[in-house]
Design an enzyme around this catalytic site. Structure first.
Site: not given
Length: 434
Positions: A210, A343
């Site tokens: 990430e 999400k």
């Protein structure tokens, strides 16, 4: 406006794993959406359909999900002649066609791909930006730019180091705009790189999935110390606070927790949930930690509940709640956490994501919109967070294009809103509070 053509293909995500991309055509043009995927996944998530053919992409192909769209979902939707502005009807139709509790017939990655593309087409059909269309779907009049939570030190299942806890984040809550928050975040990130390089050598500044750094440290408070030093060095001790994603389910062992889970197993070093909670309290006391995600295992309800009652910071449910209304209702009832991690691919449709968000907000929770570790250049969640007014987003470090794609889109949205732009800032937990 009816859909004219729906076509899905297999593309690669930011980790080199296959994922689903969908092109939806209407009279207004082509609308494309790509689906993300996670590394540390909650056991209660909707099913991400993978081919399982080990001779191809190590079993991670998504040709079955693609075929479900091209042979079944797509044709059925075209035949039904639903309008792209009717998001709820489209999603409901696909969910009923699938007929399973966790979308295992077609795969959440198939249903979500179509759902996202429909949402983009719906905005174009109405002639409004995507964030405005999402706000309308959610019944929101307001629009809010979020505080970004930059994941700048990676551990856990996202990194090859010894660090057990998965993400250490910086939140520029003292910024006056999203653009300024980006600048502050990027400056702290670069200072952090210097601090890590000086202390651990150049190799330690390699980045994880990430975009965060993954120095080979074992002690979690060492990561917090590095952040504190970088925030000071950048000159923002009054503007930047810290968030963590522990992802504790990843190191939960037989009712206890192993903070050195990447070494050979030794039950003697496993600690209780209560002991782990005391460690978090020491972090909160010694560092500006304002948010902790998944501090305990997804089924360790009692420890969540007792911990929440003893702290006043944001406690975020991710693996615990998996964006699922049933799990959220359970967590509300048990007073297990006070913020939902949203999400879209955990639940598998735009409509259900909006429902999950509203359920959390109606119970006084915060909501943080999130990417997955396996991302694409798709920017849907940037518009989603503005339309849902959640006030906070995590989509990686200010590094790696699949992360910056979202942050850059948020800067464009802020620019388009001009003097109507509202930045959540210190009210990130409840930006709608007057």
């Amino acid at each position: 406006m009816a859909m004219q053509k729906i076509f899905a293909r297999e593309i690669l995500d930011s980790r080199g794993n296959p994922t689903v991309e969908v092109d939806l055509h209407t009279a207004k043009g082509r609308f494309r959406a790509a689906v993300p995927s996670g590394a540390s996944t909650g056991i209660y998530e909707a099913l991400e359909l993978r081919d399982g053919d080990k001779s191809r992409y190590l079993g991670k192909g998504v040709l079955k999900a693609v075929e479900h769209i091209n042979k079944t979902l797509g044709p059925a939707l075209l035949e039904k002649k639903l309008s792209v502005v009717d998001q709820e009807k489209v999603d409901k139709f696909m969910i009923e066609l699938d007929g399973t509790e966790n979308k295992s017939k077609f795969g959440a990655n198939a249903i979500l791909g179509v759902s996202l593309a429909v949402c983009k087409a719906g905005a174009a059909e109405k002639g409004v930006p995507l964030y405005r269309h999402i706000a309308d779907l959610a019944g929101n009049h307001d629009l809010v730019l979020p505080v970004p939570a930059f994941n700048v030190i990676n551990g856990g299942s996202h990194a090859g180091n010894k660090l057990a806890m998965q993400e250490f984040m910086i939140l520029p809550v003292g910024a006056s705009s999203f653009r300024e928050a980006m600048r502050i975040g990027a400056e702290v990130y670069h200072h952090l790189k210097g601090v890590i390089k000086a202390k651990y050598g150049k190799d330690a500044t390699n980045v994880g999935d990430e975009g965060g750094f993954a120095p080979n440290i074992l002690e979690n408070n060492e990561a917090l110390e590095l952040l504190k030093t970088a925030i000071q060095a950048a000159g923002y001790p009054d503007k930047v606070v810290i968030g963590m994603d522990v992802a504790a389910s990843e190191f939960h062992r037989n009712g206890k927790y192993d903070l050195d889970f990447k070494s050979p197993d030794d039950p003697a070093r496993h600690i209780t949930g209560q002991k782990l909670g005391e460690l978090y309290k020491s972090f909160i006391k010694n560092y500006p930690v304002v948010s902790i995600e998944d501090p305990f295992d997804q089924d360790d309800w009692a420890t969540w509940t007792s911990f929440l009652s003893g702290v006043d910071i944001q406690i975020v449910g991710d693996d615990l709640t998996v964006t699922n209304p049933k799990r959220i209702a359970q967590a509300v009832e048990k007073k297990a956490c006070n913020c939902l991690l949203l999400k879209v691919n955990q639940i598998g449709s735009v409509t259900e994501s909006i429902q999950a968000c509203k359920l959390a907000q109606s119970n006084g929770w915060g909501v943080m919109v999130s990417h997955r570790s396996g991302e694409t250049e798709d920017t849907f969640i940037a518009d989603l967070v503005v339309g849902l007014c959640t006030g906070q987003i995590k989509t990686g470090a200010p590094c790696r294009s699949e992360r910056l794609a979202k942050y850059n889109q948020l800067m464009r949205i802020e620019e388009a809103l001009g003097d109507k732009a509202v930045f959540a800032g210190r009210k990130f937990r409840n930006p709608k509070a007057k």
